[in-house]
Write a protein that holds these residues in place. Sequence first.
Motif, mmCIF file in Angstrom:
data_model
loop_
_atom_site.group_PDB
_atom_site.id
_atom_site.type_symbol
_atom_site.label_atom_id
_atom_site.label_comp_id
_atom_site.label_asym_id
_atom_site.label_seq_id
_atom_site.Cartn_x
_atom_site.Cartn_y
_atom_site.Cartn_z
ATOM 1 N N GLU B 159 0.816 -1.220 0.000
ATOM 2 C CA GLU B 159 0.000 0.000 0.000
ATOM 3 C C GLU B 159 0.853 1.276 0.000
ATOM 4 O O GLU B 159 0.354 2.362 -0.283
ATOM 5 C CB GLU B 159 -0.992 0.003 1.184
ATOM 6 C CG GLU B 159 -0.375 0.006 2.566
ATOM 7 C CD GLU B 159 -0.030 -1.384 3.094
ATOM 8 O OE1 GLU B 159 0.112 -2.313 2.287
ATOM 9 O OE2 GLU B 159 0.109 -1.526 4.318
ATOM 10 N N GLN B 182 -6.618 -0.039 -5.904
ATOM 11 C CA GLN B 182 -6.953 0.415 -4.549
ATOM 12 C C GLN B 182 -5.983 -0.137 -3.508
ATOM 13 O O GLN B 182 -6.181 0.006 -2.310
ATOM 14 C CB GLN B 182 -8.382 -0.030 -4.169
ATOM 15 C CG GLN B 182 -9.477 0.366 -5.136
ATOM 16 C CD GLN B 182 -9.666 1.885 -5.250
ATOM 17 O OE1 GLN B 182 -9.109 2.658 -4.457
ATOM 18 N NE2 GLN B 182 -10.444 2.330 -6.231
ATOM 19 N N LYS B 183 -4.950 -0.833 -3.972
ATOM 20 C CA LYS B 183 -4.066 -1.528 -3.023
ATOM 21 C C LYS B 183 -2.671 -0.933 -2.959
ATOM 22 O O LYS B 183 -1.863 -1.381 -2.151
ATOM 23 C CB LYS B 183 -3.939 -3.013 -3.431
ATOM 24 C CG LYS B 183 -5.207 -3.843 -3.292
ATOM 25 C CD LYS B 183 -4.923 -5.302 -3.688
ATOM 26 C CE LYS B 183 -5.992 -6.264 -3.242
ATOM 27 N NZ LYS B 183 -7.271 -6.151 -3.912
ATOM 28 N N SER B 185 0.209 2.608 -3.481
ATOM 29 C CA SER B 185 0.303 4.065 -3.332
ATOM 30 C C SER B 185 0.077 4.758 -4.679
ATOM 31 O O SER B 185 -0.762 5.637 -4.808
ATOM 32 C CB SER B 185 1.684 4.420 -2.766
ATOM 33 O OG SER B 185 1.894 5.801 -2.840
#
Lengths: 245, 361
Positions: B159, B182-183, B185
Amino acid sequence: METLTNNFKSIEEFQVISDVFSQAITGELIGMSNFASLSGTIEDPFEKMEAIEHANGERQHAEGFMAYAKKTGLNININLNGSYWGRIRDVFLSYANKNDFIACLMIQEVMLEAFAVSMYTDVGRVLEDEAQKLFLSIAEEEKEHMDHSTEILRSELKKNPDDFIRKIEIIHYECMTILSEFSARTDLSGHCGVCHGDCMKNSLHHIGLDVVTMRGNALALYAEALDNIGIPGEKSVLWIANLPA
Amino acid sequence: MDSKSTSLDFAIIGHQESWQSITSFINGIRNASIEPLPVDKIKDVFGFMPPRDLFKITLKSKTGNEVNGVFIETFIDPDKLSARYLKTNISKVKKAISLASKLNAKLATLGGFTSIVLEGSRNEFKDISIKLTTGNTLTAGFILKGIEHACVQYDIRLEESNVLIIGATGDIGLACTHYLKQKVSTLLLNARNQRRLETLATSLRNEGVNVFCDTNLESLVPKADIIIAVASSKDILIGNTKNNVIICDAGYPKNLENRLLKKEDIILFHGGMGIINYGYTFSPNYKPFFYNYPVDNVAHGCVLEAVILAFEKKYENYSVGKGNITPEAISNIYQWALKHGVELAPFYNSKGLCKLFNTKV
């Protein structure tokens, strides 16, 4: 030389087209002889008549090529006993003498016709006008022979697949080894006895062809013919991989 | 003959990545009493051959079930995988699909380059009974699980990482993008087609994803903590990487190691691969010719997708079209794979097993 000037762009083109026609005529005469011999192996009177009809068809093809060659002044050399054509004929006769109809059909209508159809098509695509029509129309007729034999061979395979495949494998190595040596980049068993001077394979570029493509296309058509009969791909790939190159 | 009368659970349609494996195969099946052929003579014939079934495959599941399939070689010339030869190659793939159908296979997976046929229009296949899949969903699954495992082992927080996807607009690239969006940076996206790349980036930005995109790798590589390469690496050069960057080479062929300008402080593994734990046999046994992995029973995700679907008796067009692979579909097929004893392959690259990775698993 007047005829040469009228019909051909260069002496090299004249020579290579002469050799192409010489091979085609020789091949057709071998086919004619094979079909005539094949008729002797057949019991069924209608099939027997058909074999003779095919022999006559091959004769007509040879005559068609010869007529064109005469008209255009090509330098033709016919040799049914050359090192490759002669050996092919011997293999065929060895089966005809045993009245082995299936073996004869396999050699003439699958192996030889696959090479004829493919190579005539390649030649037809690069030649022009009458010569083009001649090669392409004969290729089409030879293809019909292949289709006809496929049906017979397919039903023969169904009767006893293992025995049939074993038999075809033996014939493959006897006949296709010769065709493979003949069509390799360099003649693997010496001069064919048909071409004038050196092997025409080195000169095919003068008419826009190359032996690697012609051989590849012919082997591909042969592989497809085996597929159509029902020979498993894992067998045919093995057979083709074991041919001389 | 049996292969043509008996129904097969699956067919794998594939191609070879190098002349090395083709030469090994051809000379391996040539009779020992005749001379081996040099590669140039093999090249004279190989690419002309029509597709054909080379060997049968049997796999066993953890559940005790067994599935049977066949490998169909397309005989696509490994030197002719570029767009220039697309028409010829597509024609070979179509013939291979027809053969799979003729062999009564219930499902065919289109391995490697051959999947391109299914990423386009499928209208021409609407009349054939065989179900088709690209195998891209499980391939993406193994790539992504590989990245997650690597992160755990190297104590990297996904992340907080910048992940570069090379080939982001392709089907597997899109699957990885949507799974990771969505997982991580930041997503760093690279592809050759600028318009498609920008359309994708815009769409992701609209979802609130932090994205940079560039058709030029040079601007993206220095920012990446993790690189997933799913494009052909022939035209790729990777330099100026961060120290300890993790690279997953999942393209065809997997030769990214030759395209790295800097080789030290890089952790590179071949991704998209799975391992079969309960039985994987070829008949005839051509494994010695085709198989060049450092451990037994490894296979491409695309191959294993057909196997898993067959184990599950889900004879359906699982992965088709382009951009249709959802994170849910990835998760589903990965779970089914585990159920049947098919797992993420150990990490390896061209030098062999990546020891550090595997000792920590």
